[in-house]
Enzyme design. Structure first.
Site, PDB file in Angstrom:
ATOM      1  N   ALA A 118       0.868  -1.173   0.000  1.00 32.51           N
ATOM      2  CA  ALA A 118       0.000   0.000   0.000  1.00 32.51           C
ATOM      3  C   ALA A 118       0.907   1.225   0.000  1.00 32.51           C
ATOM      4  CB  ALA A 118      -0.888  -0.016   1.233  1.00 32.51           C
ATOM      5  N   GLU A 147      -0.465  -9.300  -0.728  1.00 35.12           N
ATOM      6  CA  GLU A 147      -1.896  -9.533  -0.511  1.00 35.12           C
ATOM      7  C   GLU A 147      -2.669  -9.462  -1.828  1.00 35.12           C
ATOM      8  OE1 GLU A 147      -1.973  -6.453   2.502  1.00 35.12           O
ATOM      9  OE2 GLU A 147      -2.528  -7.938   4.010  1.00 35.12           O
ATOM     10  N   GLY A 169       0.812  -5.036   0.939  1.00 28.75           N
ATOM     11  CA  GLY A 169      -0.366  -5.058   0.070  1.00 28.75           C
ATOM     12  C   GLY A 169      -0.081  -5.687  -1.286  1.00 28.75           C
ATOM     13  N   GLU A 208       4.650  -5.180   7.266  1.00 26.01           N
ATOM     14  CA  GLU A 208       3.871  -4.114   7.922  1.00 26.01           C
ATOM     15  C   GLU A 208       4.296  -3.807   9.357  1.00 26.01           C
ATOM     16  OE1 GLU A 208       2.588  -6.473   5.995  1.00 26.01           O
ATOM     17  OE2 GLU A 208       1.022  -5.635   4.703  1.00 26.01           O
TER      18      GLU A 208
END
Ligand code: HXC
Length: 258
Positions: free
Chosen positions: A65, A111, A108, A131
């Site tokens: 992200a 993911e 992300g 993270e």
């Protein structure tokens, strides 16, 4: 249509979607994700397309992200706006999505790859969930989809250390990735597989995907029931008759998506 953060091309019946934010290693800012949702939905509804390949750059599938974008957001806004809620939209696609991963698939990015149906990796691909090093935790499947695939101990090691990554070979060994290829061949191989799938009956492929996905949602007996019912319903299609008749007549089937 032109996208700011994506490149989209068609290769036979496959839509090849390339994340294209190279300066930020394809960090998944909200604008990029909105565009991705839009293009996936569009391809999912396109008659000309039978499968989607999602890839990044040679250096990064996606480095997560967008840290700079989310850095100063707060809980109440994230909660009110259902921050990252829209990320699950691509898992609702009925057509198969193949991730072709080169380079970093972190946070992300890892993911996102796991939201796809099949993952192919280049030899230098790296999968990780860093993270915790940023003071947060995975927020889009890194504690859930990853655990179901690689098991508790490996998932814990990745998620809790943030620095224990899976390289392509390890990822294949544990089943996160189905095949590893030399980096420059991953996309072509993914497109080839996509076109192989796209040459089959779309409604049947759709049912097959739907049924496999239920394995992650249901108990074994409910899943088997779900599968059996879908299997039985394939006999209501033209393409089942055609597929089996063609086999008996020793010829190739001609599927008509009906
Ligand atoms: C914003 C990012 C970014 C990210 C890289 N960049 N990753 N920007 N968000 N996730 C930017 C850098 O700031 C830099 O911009 C440029 O991309 C190139 O990155 P470098 O760090 O200079 O490259 P390199 O030295 O090769 O290191 C590559 C890297 C590193 C190891 C992948 O970039 C890195 O650690 N990135 C963050 C990985 C990460 O923590 N991902 C998880 C994010 S959190 P400038 O402008 O300086 O050139 C997350 C939360 C998920 O995903 C929650 C649910 C989805």
């Amino acid at each position: 249509q032109e996208y700011k953060n994506l490149l989209v091309e068609t290769r036979d019946k496959v839509a090849l979607v390339t994340l294209n934010r190279p300066k930020a290693l394809n960090a998944l800012c909200s604008e990029l994700f909105d565009e991705l949702n839009q293009v996936i939905a569009e391809m999912d509804n396109s008659k000309a397309i039978g499968a989607i390949v999602l890839t990044g750059s040679p250096k990064a599938f996606a480095a997560g992200a967008d840290i700079k974008e989310m850095c100063n957001t707060n809980f109440v806004d994230n909660y009110k706006n259902n921050f990252l809620g829209h990320w699950t939209q691509i898992t609702e696609a009925r057509k198969p999505i193949i991730a072709a991963v080169n380079g970093f698939a972190l946070g992300g990015g890892c993911e996102l790859a796991m939201m796809c149906d099949i993952i192919y990796a280049g030899e230098k691909a790296v999968f990780g969930q860093p993270e915790v090093k940023l003071g947060t935790i995975p927020g889009a499947g890194g504690t859930q989809r990853l655990t179901r695939v690689v098991g508790k101990s490996k998932a814990m090691e990745m998620v809790l250390t943030g620095s224990w990554n899976l390289n392509a070979q390890d990822a294949e060994r544990v089943g996160l990735v189905s095949k590893v290829f030399p980096a420059d061949q991953v996309v072509d191989e993914a497109v080839k597989t996509g076109n192989k799938i796209a040459s089959l009956s779309q409604p049947i492929i759709q049912m097959a995907k739907e049924s496999v996905n239920q394995a992650y949602e249901l108990s074994l007996s409910s899943g088997l029931q779900y599968e059996r019912r879908l299997f039985q319903s394939t006999f209501a299609t033209h393409d089942q008759k055609e597929g089996m008749t063609a086999f008996a007549e020793k010829r190739s089937p001609k599927f008509e998506d009906k």
